[in-house]
Design a protein around this motif. Structure first.
Motif, PDB file in Angstrom:
ATOM      1  N   ASN A  96      12.482 -11.020   2.435  1.00 15.80           N
ATOM      2  CA  ASN A  96      11.369 -10.850   1.502  1.00 15.80           C
ATOM      3  C   ASN A  96      11.839 -11.139   0.078  1.00 15.80           C
ATOM      4  OD1 ASN A  96       9.353  -9.970   3.329  1.00 15.80           O
ATOM      5  ND2 ASN A  96      10.411  -8.016   3.477  1.00 15.80           N
TER       6      ASN A  96
ATOM      7  N   GLU B  67       4.023 -13.831   6.397  1.00 23.62           N
ATOM      8  CA  GLU B  67       4.203 -14.045   7.823  1.00 23.62           C
ATOM      9  C   GLU B  67       3.942 -15.517   8.155  1.00 23.62           C
ATOM     10  OE1 GLU B  67       3.221  -9.903  10.155  1.00 23.62           O
ATOM     11  OE2 GLU B  67       1.573 -11.271   9.797  1.00 23.62           O
TER      12      GLU B  67
ATOM     13  N   HIS C 140      -1.017  -4.159   8.111  1.00 23.43           N
ATOM     14  CA  HIS C 140      -0.867  -4.045   6.662  1.00 23.43           C
ATOM     15  C   HIS C 140      -0.752  -2.601   6.177  1.00 23.43           C
ATOM     16  CE1 HIS C 140      -2.623  -8.342   5.993  1.00 23.43           C
ATOM     17  NE2 HIS C 140      -1.555  -8.311   6.753  1.00 23.43           N
TER      18      HIS C 140
ATOM     19  N   THR D 211       7.715 -13.600  12.154  1.00 20.40           N
ATOM     20  CA  THR D 211       8.495 -12.371  12.061  1.00 20.40           C
ATOM     21  C   THR D 211       9.857 -12.554  12.726  1.00 20.40           C
ATOM     22  OG1 THR D 211       7.677 -11.504  14.179  1.00 20.40           O
ATOM     23  CG2 THR D 211       6.350 -11.047  12.219  1.00 20.40           C
TER      24      THR D 211
ATOM     25  N   GLN E 165       8.064  -5.132  13.119  1.00 21.59           N
ATOM     26  CA  GLN E 165       7.424  -4.525  14.289  1.00 21.59           C
ATOM     27  C   GLN E 165       7.888  -5.216  15.569  1.00 21.59           C
ATOM     28  OE1 GLN E 165       3.233  -4.903  13.193  1.00 21.59           O
ATOM     29  NE2 GLN E 165       3.080  -2.695  12.899  1.00 21.59           N
TER      30      GLN E 165
ATOM     31  N   ASN F 298       1.979  -4.908  -1.864  1.00 20.36           N
ATOM     32  CA  ASN F 298       2.743  -5.337  -0.697  1.00 20.36           C
ATOM     33  C   ASN F 298       2.869  -6.852  -0.736  1.00 20.36           C
ATOM     34  OD1 ASN F 298       2.600  -2.731   1.378  1.00 20.36           O
ATOM     35  ND2 ASN F 298       0.855  -2.883  -0.002  1.00 20.36           N
TER      36      ASN F 298
ATOM     37  N   ASN G   2       2.366  -0.796   6.797  1.00 21.56           N
ATOM     38  CA  ASN G   2       3.542  -1.177   6.023  1.00 21.56           C
ATOM     39  C   ASN G   2       3.988  -0.090   5.060  1.00 21.56           C
ATOM     40  OD1 ASN G   2       5.481  -3.359   5.356  1.00 21.56           O
ATOM     41  ND2 ASN G   2       4.595  -3.150   3.317  1.00 21.56           N
TER      42      ASN G   2
ATOM     43  N   THR H   9       6.691  -4.477   7.695  1.00 22.98           N
ATOM     44  CA  THR H   9       5.899  -4.603   8.921  1.00 22.98           C
ATOM     45  C   THR H   9       6.329  -5.813   9.747  1.00 22.98           C
ATOM     46  OG1 THR H   9       3.627  -4.539   9.765  1.00 22.98           O
ATOM     47  CG2 THR H   9       4.055  -6.027   7.945  1.00 22.98           C
ATOM     48  N   ASN H  10       7.019  -6.769   9.110  1.00 29.03           N
ATOM     49  CA  ASN H  10       7.510  -7.938   9.854  1.00 29.03           C
ATOM     50  C   ASN H  10       8.522  -7.561  10.923  1.00 29.03           C
ATOM     51  OD1 ASN H  10       5.935  -9.541   8.253  1.00 29.03           O
ATOM     52  ND2 ASN H  10       7.602 -10.712   7.338  1.00 29.03           N
TER      53      ASN H  10
ATOM     54  N   TRP I 206       7.466  -6.584   2.911  1.00 25.90           N
ATOM     55  CA  TRP I 206       6.775  -6.556   4.203  1.00 25.90           C
ATOM     56  C   TRP I 206       7.683  -6.070   5.327  1.00 25.90           C
ATOM     57  CZ3 TRP I 206       2.969 -11.208   5.090  1.00 25.90           C
ATOM     58  CH2 TRP I 206       1.982 -11.165   4.100  1.00 25.90           C
TER      59      TRP I 206
ATOM     60  N   TYR J 100       6.471   2.010   7.023  1.00 27.16           N
ATOM     61  CA  TYR J 100       7.722   1.293   7.268  1.00 27.16           C
ATOM     62  C   TYR J 100       8.499   1.078   5.973  1.00 27.16           C
ATOM     63  CZ  TYR J 100       5.034   0.029  11.466  1.00 27.16           C
ATOM     64  OH  TYR J 100       4.262   0.048  12.593  1.00 27.16           O
ATOM     65  N   TYR J 101       7.783   0.710   4.904  1.00 23.64           N
ATOM     66  CA  TYR J 101       8.460   0.408   3.647  1.00 23.64           C
ATOM     67  C   TYR J 101       9.223   1.621   3.130  1.00 23.64           C
ATOM     68  CZ  TYR J 101       9.343  -0.144  -1.295  1.00 23.64           C
ATOM     69  OH  TYR J 101       9.961  -0.156  -2.515  1.00 23.64           O
TER      70      TYR J 101
END
Length: 446
Positions: free
Chosen positions: A3, A325, A218, A111, A400, A321, A221, A397-398, A395, A224-225
């Motif tokens: 990122n 992706e 989203h 991802t 996952q 955010n 995130n 969330t990438n 991100w 996760y972040y």
């Protein structure tokens, strides 16, 4: 992590219109595995071959089809086919299409999980004109062998889009929203007075395939972040997560579903068209991103984007955010001619003055030195917050694992929760979120 850093984000700028994810594909024949040096871009107009672009985002379809037509008119010996996967079906569509004789030549690897799944199907872009054209390598992914298997197409940002005019009409100011408590006060006041105002607070938080990504990808995130931040950063998908910030996710999710014109029990079936609710002035808040800027700006002239305020300590310094992706790859099984044709087409999309201008208008920032510049209010907001010293939420969330199956589990649990907002049903969601991560990690790494 792949990122963009805050410094690099400022350098890139926040330019252009609505982001959409994009992936390309093209008809191809089998390959002899030739080196990437054989597929450098054409320097003459004598181009030939087939390009099959499997588009990742439905919102880009019209522009993608038009650009393909323009390219074929310019280079009549090249055939460009664009197929757009329906929302939420890209992985399924690609799995089907990649098994065909005329498989996509240009496709999306978004991802780290995608690299494991599809990296072996992608040609090595190292040393090619694509790599040389990049303005940053922050959006590239390499496989375990160090092969450059995909490169970013665009840069995106997301958060909560706010109609500043509606907020002002309700007696508030966007400038007063600086954390979760101030957001909650404005949102609940608008919802309480919706009948008088003629609009409500949040657009529908639908959980059908067309919209569930807004919260299972989203909005998730934020958890996760902050967890990744506590861990000192993730270099790869962790085998387990703790779910430390799920209470914060719950705060903002509950705020959205309970302060909307739509009954929370109807969200599982979807169909409320939250985008239209927002653009028509029926809602003041909307979970979305920079890809929707052009559409929103055409309908509502005074909107902005604010962070995912969720009650985390110090969140008054939160930013948006930001990441992507949208990473393109070229099918290594394509013929040399088709790989060359595909690379030429890709380069044209992101470096030709007119073509890249249209791409920017739809996608936002293109991380290529010669790409056209644009103006996107939400990307500009991300830059503004970053320059002010606010932290950018990368991100995470990438990461996952087994992403489609993992998100299906989240949707199923959220459907039960929105139907009955009990502690027991929220516990089921927590299990899907935390234990589901571990289970899908094992599946992906079996």
């Amino acid at each position: 992590m792949g990122n963009i850093s805050r410094k690099q984000f400022i350098t890139l700028g926040a330019a252009s219109a609505a982001v959409l994810g994009l992936a390309g594909c093209g008809g191809s024949s089998s390959s002899d595995g030739s080196s990437s040096s054989d597929t450098s871009s054409s320097s003459t107009d004598d181009r030939s071959g087939n390009v099959y672009w499997l588009n990742f985002k439905p919102e880009l379809d019209e522009t993608a089809q038009a650009l393909a037509k323009t390219y074929m008119e310019k280079y009549p010996n090249v055939k460009v086919k664009v197929q757009t996967a329906a929302s939420g079906t890209y992985e399924q569509t690609m799995t089907s299409e990649m098994d065909k004789t005329d498989a996509p030549t240009l496709f999306n690897i978004g991802t780290t999980a995608g690299v494991k799944e599809w990296g072996s199907s992608a040609m090595d872009l190292s040393g090619t004109d694509i790599e040389k054209a990049l303005s940053t390598t922050d959006y590239t992914y390499k496989d375990s062998d160090g092969r450059l298997v995909c490169a970013g197409l665009c840069y995106e940002t997301y958060g909560i889009v706010v109609n500043a005019d509606l907020v002002e009409k309700a007696g508030h100011s966007v400038d007063d929203i600086k954390d979760f408590d101030s957001l909650k006060a404005v949102v609940e006041d608008i919802h309480k007075n919706a009948a008088t105002l003629g609009f409500d607070a949040f657009a529908a938080t639908d959980l059908d395939d067309a919209s569930s990504w807004r919260v299972t990808g989203h909005l998730a995130n934020l958890e996760y972040y902050y967890e990744e931040k506590d861990d000192g950063g993730w270099d790869a998908t962790p085998a387990t997560i703790k779910g430390t910030y799920l209470p914060n996710y719950k705060k903002i999710f509950d705020l959205a579903i309970n302060n909307s014109a739509e009954d929370p029990t109807t969200l599982s079936t979807g169909g409320h068209d939250p985008a239209t609710e927002f653009t028509s002035g029926k809602a003041a808040f909307f979970f979305t991103g920079s890809w929707d800027y052009a559409t929103i700006a055409a309908a509502q002239k005074n909107t902005t984007m604010i962070p995912y305020y969720c009650g985390v300590s110090g969140e008054e310094k939160a930013g948006l955010n930001s990441g992507t992706e949208n990473r393109l790859a070229i099918n290594d099984a394509a013929s040399d001619e088709d790989k060359k044709a595909t690379m030429d087409f890709w380069l044209w999309l992101v470096t030709d003055p007119e073509a890249s201008k249209e791409m920017v208008a739809q996608l936002g920032v293109l991380p290529y030195t010669d790409a056209a510049k644009g103006d996107n209010g939400y990307l500009n907001k991300a830059e503004e917050l970053s320059k002010a010293g606010n932290y950018t939420m990368d991100w995470a969330t990438n990461y996952q694992p087994n992403v489609d199956q993992y998100r299906k589990g989240l949707v199923s649990a959220l459907n039960a929760y929105t139907a009955d907002q009990s502690d027991a049903n929220w516990d089921t969601f927590k299990t899907a979120f935390v234990d589901g991560w571990a289970q899908n990690y094992k599946t992906e790494n079996a």
